[in-house]
Structure formats: C-alpha cells, structure tokens
Design a protein around this motif. Sequence first.
Motif, PDB file in Angstrom:
ATOM      1  N   HIS A  74       0.828  -1.208   0.000  1.00 47.43           N
ATOM      2  CA  HIS A  74       0.000   0.000   0.000  1.00 47.43           C
ATOM      3  C   HIS A  74       0.861   1.256   0.000  1.00 47.43           C
ATOM      4  N   GLY A 162      -5.131 -10.553   0.305  1.00 40.10           N
ATOM      5  CA  GLY A 162      -5.702  -9.219   0.245  1.00 40.10           C
ATOM      6  C   GLY A 162      -6.484  -9.015  -1.032  1.00 40.10           C
ATOM      7  N   GLU A 176      -3.536  -9.035   7.172  1.00 45.80           N
ATOM      8  CA  GLU A 176      -4.513  -7.975   6.972  1.00 45.80           C
ATOM      9  C   GLU A 176      -5.936  -8.528   6.890  1.00 45.80           C
ATOM     10  N   ARG A 177      -6.089  -9.700   6.277  1.00 44.69           N
ATOM     11  CA  ARG A 177      -7.411 -10.328   6.180  1.00 44.69           C
ATOM     12  C   ARG A 177      -7.300 -11.786   6.618  1.00 44.69           C
TER      13      ARG A 177
END
Length: 319
Positions: A74, A162, A176-177
Amino acid sequence: MMSRSNDNSNKLNSVFYAQAYHPIQAGSIDGTDILPHDNAVYRALLCSSAGLYDPLGDPNVIGEDPYCTVFVGHLSQLTTEDTLRKGMSKYGTVKNLRLVRHIVTGASQGYAFVEFESEREMRRAYEKAHHSVIDDSEIIVDYNRQQLMPGWIPRRLGGGLGGKKESGQLRFGGRERPFRAPLRPIPLDDLKRLGIAPPPEGNYMSRFEVPSPPRRKTDYADREDRHSRRRERRSSSRDHLHDPRGSVDNNDSSRKSHSRNYSERRSSRDKYDEREDNAEKRYRDSHRHDRSYTSHDHQSDTRRSSDREQRSHKRHKHE
C-alpha cells in the motif's frame, strides 16, 4: 453448558491465520471452500498442482535473508527508495531495500521488500510499522511470505493475499485479512478427498492480537555448536579469573610495586636521617666550640686572679 456456549461465542469472534498457502482456501472467507469460485483461483490451483511457480527462482531476491525481510504494501506512487528507507530506518538498520517497479514504465508497483541487519529488527518493524503512514499513505507490513510460506502463489498467478472488494478477488488467511471462524461445519471428508489441507481449527486468536512470523529453523548440530561456543566462552572467562599463572603474575606485579614503594620510602627515610645527623653534628660542633671558648676564658681569668694575688702579697711583705 454455559461455558461451552461462551467458548463458541468467543470462537465466533476470533480469527485464525494460514500457516501454509492453498489457493482454494485463500479464496474462502472462512477456509471451508472446496471449489474455486473465480478464474483466478482456478489458475492459481493449476499452477500449484503443476508446480509451475518456484518462489526461490526469482533472481531479484538473491542475497535477501527472508527471516530479516519484511513486505511493505500500500505504498504511495510518490514513495521512492530514499523516503522508504528513511521511514523504515526508525525500526532498525536497513541492509537492503527493493522497491518493485514496472518493468517497462519504471513506475512503482506499490510494494517493496526491506531487509534489516538482524531478525530482531525485522520483528520490531513487523510489530510497529504496520498501519504506519509514509507519504500520506497507510502502509501494511507483513513477513516475507514468498519465501517463508509453503505453497505460496503470487498475485500475478491468481494467488496472493488481500485485494480489493470491488474486484471480486479477495484473498484471506494473511495478517490484513485473516480467516474468520467458520459459521458451518468444515467438510473435512471433501477436503481430504480433494487433497486440500484443513484449516488450522483450534488455532484461534483475537482480531487485535499480532500473529508471530515464522522463526528461523535450526537443526540439532547448530544448536549444539552455539551451546558449545557459549560454554567455551564461559569456561575461558572463568579460567582467566582463576588462572594460577594470572594470579602469579598479579602477585609478582603487586610484590614489585610493593618493593618499589618500600625502596622509595626507605631512600626518603635515609635522606631524612642523613639530614638529621648532619644537623646534630653541626649542633655538637657548635657547642664544643662554645665549651672550649668558655674553658679558655676561665683559665685566663684564674691566671689573672692568681697574678693579682701574688702582686698584692709581695706589696704587703715589702711594707
């Protein structure tokens, strides 16, 4: 009964993370799917079953230690190597940095790999740099799954983790997930029949807990070598403290210093005694001279008095 219901409720609010990568499970929100639900997952499944991807065959990762490397995603399109190095240097010494760019345009692809000097610094960045801000962009930080996660398939081959919700290619199981707790029973028989590893049932964590990255595996010989080196260092330090030769040397040096100090004190005392003797000798000489002078005066006085007496006696006799 109440405790069992509490356990189930806690399990429903928990998540779990993948230890190994499988494309079908990565495409499932709870790791219970047995069929690919999009073409990307199907392509990743074909690449995985055929062994078409070699995670160690990328020439760009030569020289990177995966246990000291973090993945940074990101990133802003304006982020350069210098700004990324400056932002990640807060957590340790950056040994190597690789910002992935487009092979034709050279534009940033929005992710990078940062290698630190030690594994401790990598873990510090893994814990503290996640969701930090660089160039007004909130980054994500994960360990190097490309080399440390078994069965890894990259995003370009339909795998990865992701993704954007609007693309319909969400991948789960990462930091993150993570996987959500299954709302329905896991079809273990179907997973076994298809050769799909079951999700890590029972390895549940809170959503706010930080999953630990894999540690470097060491064999028995390496551990024995480290222990033997540690024992050798300790024994050498103890031998140095209790070495008789060292004590003899210390005793010799102490004796030499003591004799040197004694000789210095003795020479100073001798000099002082010599000065005292000279002063006493001068004092005696001066007093002897005074006594001789007084005795000479006394003799002269007695002689003069006897002469006066004789003259007076003669004068009376003549009269």
